[in-house]
Write an enzyme that holds these catalytic residues in place. Structure first.
Site, PDB file in Angstrom:
ATOM      1  N   SER A 112      35.872  26.759  24.674  1.00 18.52           N
ATOM      2  CA  SER A 112      36.280  26.582  23.302  1.00 18.52           C
ATOM      3  C   SER A 112      36.414  27.833  22.724  1.00 18.52           C
ATOM      4  CB  SER A 112      35.112  25.643  22.837  1.00 18.52           C
ATOM      5  OG  SER A 112      35.597  25.623  21.358  1.00 18.52           O
ATOM      6  N   TYR A 152      26.762  24.649  19.405  1.00 21.34           N
ATOM      7  CA  TYR A 152      27.972  24.224  20.691  1.00 21.34           C
ATOM      8  C   TYR A 152      28.609  25.411  20.982  1.00 21.34           C
ATOM      9  CZ  TYR A 152      32.529  22.393  21.916  1.00 21.34           C
ATOM     10  OH  TYR A 152      33.963  22.423  22.599  1.00 21.34           O
TER      11      TYR A 152
END
Length: 336
Positions: free
Chosen positions: A128, A153
């Protein structure tokens, strides 16, 4: 017929990738746990479309179920694996960090082990843009340090890259990590800002504009993301020397790429495009910066372009037009 395993096949990116692979003649083994992080009905509708194809086989498995996952790998002997299954969402990671440890760390470890023991020739996995965290240098380059994630995350995605590197070195497992930049498009996730904005504008509800609109995102249309993945399938990284010290020579078939549009869009402009497409003005509620958010994302995609010739081709105007048109049909179908 070539066979490929796609985890997270009922998810946003996994669905679109599986559709494209089927159109290219692959036999797709799809895996998903159909969790309720967002509307399961949407996931099942995606899955229904995939299951209409004779060359799609689905397994309801959670990646934390190690024995089931190992049985699947042993049964299918898949040389190509694309791991897109993960607990997504930056803000949700502030509320339920434990779910990220299970899905993104334990689950990914199980995938690595299954690949290691079953002859996988290339593992592609989702990372990501969030891993860039507190980085100030723009555009974000894969050569930049990513040692300062600002949410759990992002930390799990950075951990995935480190875990993959270890397996590439120890077992010569070719791994390619893809740092996705704000993916959007039809069949997207309802928790994403562009989806929420569209829904609320249609319904005449306020939309929250964080950091008072002083945000920029490198919005990347789903078809461009899928094309980038396709270009890399048959390009497993070659073992390269990581350490140049003669007494500590380390090699690993390991690579990281950014996949983005390389054109950040200001949040104000993004909302205006949506207003024009929908034909209604947004009711805007300006809010301060959210914890864990990044003010700007901006991808340097030069590595991917050099290695594959990839360039994104969808403008933000065209991409949002396609999404809004899909959303209208989805509202009708779902009786909203």
């Amino acid at each position: 017929m070539r066979q490929i395993l796609v985890t997270g096949a009922a998810g946003f990116i996994g669905f679109h990738l599986s559709k494209r692979l089927l159109s290219l003649g692959f036999h797709v083994i799809g895996v998903d746990n159909l969790n309720n992080y967002y509307d399961v009905h949407l996931k099942k509708e995606r899955l229904k479309i995939l299951e209409e194809q004779p060359n799609f086989t689905f397994y309801l498995i959670d990646l934390t179920e190690r024995e089931k996952l190992n049985e699947l790998f042993t049964k299918n002997h898949t040389e190509l694996v694309v791991n897109l299954a993960a607990q997504a969402g930056v803000r949700y990671s502030l509320r339920d960090p434990h779910s990220y440890v299970q899905s993104n760390l334990v689950g990914f470890m199980n995938v690595l082990e299954a690949c290691r023991h079953n002859g996988t020739k290339h593992l592609i996995y989702a990372s990501s843009s969030s891993v860039y965290g507190a980085n100030q240098r723009l555009p974000y380059s894969t050569q930049d340090s990513v040692d300062h994630p600002i949410n759990i995350y992002a930390a799990t995605k950075k951990a995935n890259e480190l875990m993959a590197h270890s397996y590439s070195h120890l077992y010569q497992l070719p791994t390619t990590g893809l740092r996705f930049f704000t993916v959007y498009g039809p069949w997207g996730r309802p928790d994403m800002a562009y989806y929420t904005f569209t829904k609320n504008i249609f319904e005449g509800k306020p939309i929250k504009m964080f950091n008072y609109g002083n945000m920029e995102r490198d919005f990347t249309y789903i078809d461009d993301i899928v094309e980038g993945i396709i270009q890399l399938l048959d390009r497993p990284p070659e073992a390269r020397q990581i350490s140049k010290e003669a007494h500590n020579s380390i090699t690993a078939p390991y690579k990281i790429y950014n996949i983005g549009n390389h054109k950040p869009v200001k949040l104000h402009d993004f909302i205006q495009i949506l207003e024009n497409l929908i034909g209604k003005k947004a009711i805007i509620e300006s809010c301060p910066m959210q914890p864990g958010d990044m003010r700007v994302t901006y991808a340097d995609i030069s590595d991917l372009q050099t290695d594959t010739g990839f360039l994104p081709s969808t403008t933000i105007e065209e991409g949002l037009y396609r999404f809004v048109e899909w959303y209208k049909q989805w509202m009708i179908k779902s009786n909203f």
